[in-house]
Design a protein around this motif. Structure first.
Motif, PDB file in Angstrom:
ATOM      1  N   SER A  96       0.685  -1.115  -0.503  1.00  0.00           N
ATOM      2  CA  SER A  96       0.627  -0.182  -0.068  1.00  0.00           C
ATOM      3  C   SER A  96       1.124   1.032  -0.179  1.00  0.00           C
ATOM      4  CB  SER A  96      -0.938  -0.232   1.726  1.00  0.00           C
ATOM      5  OG  SER A  96       0.152  -0.186   2.482  1.00  0.00           O
ATOM      6  N   GLN A  97       2.263   1.184   0.386  1.00  0.00           N
ATOM      7  CA  GLN A  97       2.921   2.531   1.432  1.00  0.00           C
ATOM      8  C   GLN A  97       3.657   3.097  -0.610  1.00  0.00           C
ATOM      9  OE1 GLN A  97       3.384   0.134   3.165  1.00  0.00           O
ATOM     10  NE2 GLN A  97       5.446  -1.262   2.601  1.00  0.00           N
ATOM     11  N   ASP A  98       3.596   2.036  -1.469  1.00  0.00           N
ATOM     12  CA  ASP A  98       4.424   1.598  -2.755  1.00  0.00           C
ATOM     13  C   ASP A  98       2.989   2.499  -3.731  1.00  0.00           C
ATOM     14  OD1 ASP A  98       6.583   1.078  -1.530  1.00  0.00           O
ATOM     15  OD2 ASP A  98       5.797  -1.250  -1.987  1.00  0.00           O
ATOM     16  N   LEU A  99       2.236   2.251  -3.285  1.00  0.00           N
ATOM     17  CA  LEU A  99       1.299   2.517  -4.216  1.00  0.00           C
ATOM     18  C   LEU A  99       0.453   3.432  -5.224  1.00  0.00           C
ATOM     19  CD1 LEU A  99      -1.064   0.745  -5.891  1.00  0.00           C
ATOM     20  CD2 LEU A  99      -3.336   1.397  -4.389  1.00  0.00           C
ATOM     21  N   PRO A 100       1.217   5.035  -4.519  1.00  0.00           N
ATOM     22  CA  PRO A 100       1.342   6.402  -4.991  1.00  0.00           C
ATOM     23  C   PRO A 100       2.822   6.497  -6.025  1.00  0.00           C
ATOM     24  CG  PRO A 100       0.745   6.287  -2.783  1.00  0.00           C
ATOM     25  CD  PRO A 100       1.331   4.670  -3.187  1.00  0.00           C
ATOM     26  N   ARG A 138     -14.353  11.659   0.094  1.00  0.00           N
ATOM     27  CA  ARG A 138     -13.132  11.658   1.308  1.00  0.00           C
ATOM     28  C   ARG A 138     -12.168  10.851   0.627  1.00  0.00           C
ATOM     29  NH1 ARG A 138     -13.089  14.625   6.341  1.00  0.00           N
ATOM     30  NH2 ARG A 138     -11.650  13.293   8.085  1.00  0.00           N
ATOM     31  N   ARG A 139     -11.134  11.966   1.129  1.00  0.00           N
ATOM     32  CA  ARG A 139      -9.508  11.270   0.713  1.00  0.00           C
ATOM     33  C   ARG A 139      -9.184  10.380   2.234  1.00  0.00           C
ATOM     34  NH1 ARG A 139      -4.259  14.261   1.161  1.00  0.00           N
ATOM     35  NH2 ARG A 139      -5.151  15.957   1.108  1.00  0.00           N
ATOM     36  N   VAL A 140      -9.009   9.453   2.307  1.00  0.00           N
ATOM     37  CA  VAL A 140      -8.005   8.137   3.154  1.00  0.00           C
ATOM     38  C   VAL A 140      -6.102   8.874   3.651  1.00  0.00           C
ATOM     39  CG1 VAL A 140      -7.796   6.300   4.953  1.00  0.00           C
ATOM     40  CG2 VAL A 140      -9.630   6.262   2.612  1.00  0.00           C
ATOM     41  N   GLN A 141      -6.575   9.696   4.096  1.00  0.00           N
ATOM     42  CA  GLN A 141      -5.517  10.361   4.105  1.00  0.00           C
ATOM     43  C   GLN A 141      -4.092  10.197   4.824  1.00  0.00           C
ATOM     44  OE1 GLN A 141      -5.194  14.071   6.355  1.00  0.00           O
ATOM     45  NE2 GLN A 141      -7.119  14.908   6.071  1.00  0.00           N
ATOM     46  N   ALA A 142      -4.240   8.525   5.191  1.00  0.00           N
ATOM     47  CA  ALA A 142      -3.150   7.673   5.797  1.00  0.00           C
ATOM     48  C   ALA A 142      -2.295   6.769   4.773  1.00  0.00           C
ATOM     49  CB  ALA A 142      -3.516   6.791   7.225  1.00  0.00           C
ATOM     50  N   VAL A 143      -3.235   6.644   2.972  1.00  0.00           N
ATOM     51  CA  VAL A 143      -2.867   6.059   2.421  1.00  0.00           C
ATOM     52  C   VAL A 143      -3.110   6.770   0.963  1.00  0.00           C
ATOM     53  CG1 VAL A 143      -3.647   3.838   3.722  1.00  0.00           C
ATOM     54  CG2 VAL A 143      -5.338   4.622   2.281  1.00  0.00           C
ATOM     55  N   ASP A 144      -3.321   8.060   0.911  1.00  0.00           N
ATOM     56  CA  ASP A 144      -2.984   8.800  -0.012  1.00  0.00           C
ATOM     57  C   ASP A 144      -3.323  10.203   0.429  1.00  0.00           C
ATOM     58  OD1 ASP A 144      -3.285   9.741  -2.339  1.00  0.00           O
ATOM     59  OD2 ASP A 144      -5.394   9.096  -2.729  1.00  0.00           O
ATOM     60  N   LEU A 150      -6.220   9.173  -5.693  1.00  0.00           N
ATOM     61  CA  LEU A 150      -7.409   9.637  -5.969  1.00  0.00           C
ATOM     62  C   LEU A 150      -8.021  10.816  -7.839  1.00  0.00           C
ATOM     63  CD1 LEU A 150      -9.626  10.256  -3.208  1.00  0.00           C
ATOM     64  CD2 LEU A 150     -10.022   8.167  -4.303  1.00  0.00           C
ATOM     65  N   ALA A 151      -6.451  11.116  -7.911  1.00  0.00           N
ATOM     66  CA  ALA A 151      -6.142  11.747  -9.192  1.00  0.00           C
ATOM     67  C   ALA A 151      -5.755  11.118  -9.719  1.00  0.00           C
ATOM     68  CB  ALA A 151      -5.006  13.168  -8.665  1.00  0.00           C
ATOM     69  N   ARG A 152      -5.354  10.127  -9.993  1.00  0.00           N
ATOM     70  CA  ARG A 152      -4.936   9.007 -11.612  1.00  0.00           C
ATOM     71  C   ARG A 152      -5.366   7.879 -11.781  1.00  0.00           C
ATOM     72  NH1 ARG A 152       0.839  10.510 -13.467  1.00  0.00           N
ATOM     73  NH2 ARG A 152       1.808  12.093 -11.736  1.00  0.00           N
ATOM     74  N   LEU A 153      -6.278   7.859 -10.507  1.00  0.00           N
ATOM     75  CA  LEU A 153      -6.807   6.356 -11.076  1.00  0.00           C
ATOM     76  C   LEU A 153      -9.010   6.713 -10.923  1.00  0.00           C
ATOM     77  CD1 LEU A 153      -4.768   3.600  -8.176  1.00  0.00           C
ATOM     78  CD2 LEU A 153      -4.871   4.725 -11.150  1.00  0.00           C
ATOM     79  N   PRO A 154      -9.218   7.155 -11.935  1.00  0.00           N
ATOM     80  CA  PRO A 154     -10.375   7.360 -11.617  1.00  0.00           C
ATOM     81  C   PRO A 154     -11.663   6.447 -11.205  1.00  0.00           C
ATOM     82  CG  PRO A 154      -9.549   7.588 -14.373  1.00  0.00           C
ATOM     83  CD  PRO A 154      -8.764   7.234 -13.449  1.00  0.00           C
ATOM     84  N   ALA A 155     -12.545   6.606 -10.001  1.00  0.00           N
ATOM     85  CA  ALA A 155     -12.712   5.899  -9.468  1.00  0.00           C
ATOM     86  C   ALA A 155     -13.678   5.453 -10.284  1.00  0.00           C
ATOM     87  CB  ALA A 155     -13.477   6.539  -8.706  1.00  0.00           C
ATOM     88  N   ALA A 156     -14.886   5.219 -11.674  1.00  0.00           N
ATOM     89  CA  ALA A 156     -15.401   5.264 -12.539  1.00  0.00           C
ATOM     90  C   ALA A 156     -14.711   4.329 -12.935  1.00  0.00           C
ATOM     91  CB  ALA A 156     -16.309   5.889 -12.930  1.00  0.00           C
ATOM     92  N   GLN A 157     -13.489   3.991 -12.785  1.00  0.00           N
ATOM     93  CA  GLN A 157     -12.813   2.801 -13.404  1.00  0.00           C
ATOM     94  C   GLN A 157     -12.514   1.783 -12.628  1.00  0.00           C
ATOM     95  OE1 GLN A 157     -11.231   6.063 -16.351  1.00  0.00           O
ATOM     96  NE2 GLN A 157     -10.512   3.687 -17.242  1.00  0.00           N
ATOM     97  N   LEU A 158     -12.385   1.946 -11.550  1.00  0.00           N
ATOM     98  CA  LEU A 158     -12.229   0.892 -10.122  1.00  0.00           C
ATOM     99  C   LEU A 158     -12.911  -0.021  -9.675  1.00  0.00           C
ATOM    100  CD1 LEU A 158     -10.245   3.815  -7.509  1.00  0.00           C
ATOM    101  CD2 LEU A 158      -9.452   2.149  -9.359  1.00  0.00           C
TER     102      LEU A 158
END
Length: 353
Positions: A96-100, A138-144, A150-158
């Motif tokens: 998870s910490q490498d995902l961004p 809302r953004r989960v600040q601990a992981v993003d 949220l900016a790079r991965l469109p929610a509608a395509q997840l």
């Protein structure tokens, strides 16, 4: 939240797939998808990239030994993708910490019709997308923390997932998995009547045809909370004590901490509307029955790797604070785990000096 049609090609034909992350789970799924006839690219780096280029990807699982025809690619290859060459399906298989950082390498891999499947532990960055209510979006600040995901991965395509795949890399490009490959999948915005979307059903069929047990759920977050509680009660405590699952869930001394953390997490789950299927007594019995299993966090700790404490612990505390719910046992356990990790890191630095 609208959903896009998928797949853009023949739903029963081969798809162009990118598996971003060549760890044990990423390699396991890439091998099965490639063996099923899909055109699979595997994003890798370093020794793993070199091993894949030289010897290919090899998987040993319950169905036998696979030498998978995957194409290893690096970040530069993805960055140079021309318009119109996006993948049909992208699997994000990293810690998870490498995902961004991983998301920033995808370049043109994700197009307007690409379906994106994050395969991560802990509270996912997409948790509040499609939930409705006062926390919607809302953004989960601990992981993003920077909002990169949220900016790079469109929610509608997840498509959301809860991963029950266990695998071990025995060498670069070589993986062994001794359990069924199980994924629970769901749309971020549940259907009020409990129906599964056509694209979710199509994705489940694709994975099932590759020997991956993919189950579509109308309320994925319910199952997610079950795994969150399992991770929270076992992973940090394993680092603090060095104990296996059998000891964590059966030793009377450790059970005091397990129960305190479990009940704190169950209250947070209920506050966020989860319908838990957990019987606390049965939960402990099943955990003890896992045997002398060392958690993935304990293995990372022993190898000097970063721990997934932000997603497994900090994010859950963050969700608790939204309802002003105290988590003293959990926060104490997380602090103790960090102390051990920092001490281990210091010892490794001194050894390398």
């Amino acid at each position: 939240m609208s959903t896009r049609p998928w797949p853009p090609q023949d739903p029963d034909g081969p798809q162009r797939v990118l598996v971003a992350g060549a760890g044990a789970i990423g390699c396991t799924l890439a091998a099965r998808l490639a063996a099923a006839g899909h055109a699979v690219d595997l994003l890798a780096r370093g020794a793993t990239l070199q091993a894949l280029q030289a010897h290919g990807l090899q998987l040993e699982d319950l169905d036998g030994h696979w030498i998978a025809p995957v194409r290893p690619v690096d970040a530069a290859t993805l960055a140079a993708l021309p318009p119109g060459q996006a993948y049909d399906l992208v699997l994000l298989a990293s810690k998870s910490q490498d995902l961004p950082a991983l998301a920033a390498q995808l370049g043109g891999a994700i197009g307007p019709h690409t379906l994106v499947l994050p395969l991560v532990n802990g509270v996912p960055f997409w948790y509040f997308q499609g939930t409705g209510g006062r926390f919607e979006g809302r953004r989960v600040q601990a992981v993003d923390p920077e909002g990169t995901l949220l900016a790079r991965l469109p929610a509608a395509q997840l498509i959301g997932s809860v991963v029950f795949v266990t695998a071990e890399a025995t060498a670069p490009g070589r993986v062994r998995s001794t359990t069924p490959h199980l994924l629970m999948l769901g749309e971020l915005q549940p259907d009020p009547e409990g129906r599964l979307s056509p694209r979710l059903q199509a994705l489940c069929r694709l994975l099932q045809d590759a020997g991956i047990q993919a189950r579509g759920l109308p309320r994925l977050r319910d199952k997610l909370w079950t795994k969150l509680i399992a991770n929270l009660t076992s992973n940090p405590l394993s680092v603090v004590t060095g104990a296996t699952l059998a000891d964590i869930y059966a030793d009377p001394v450790l059970l005091e901490t397990v129960r305190s953390v479990m009940f704190e997490a169950m209250l947070v789950a209920a506050a966020h509307g989860a319908r838990l299927e957990i019987d606390p007594i049965e939960f402990l019995r099943l955990g003890a029955g896992m045997g002398a299993v060392r958690t993935s966090m304990l293995q990372d700790f022993e190898r000097g790797r970063p721990l997934e404490l932000a997603a497994i612990g900090d994010a859950l505390v963050e969700l608790a604070r939204l309802y002003e719910l105290p988590m003293p046992a959990t926060q104490t356990l997380l602090a103790q785990t960090r102390w051990h990790a920092q001490r281990r890191e210091g010892a490794l630095r001194r050894r390398a000096a």
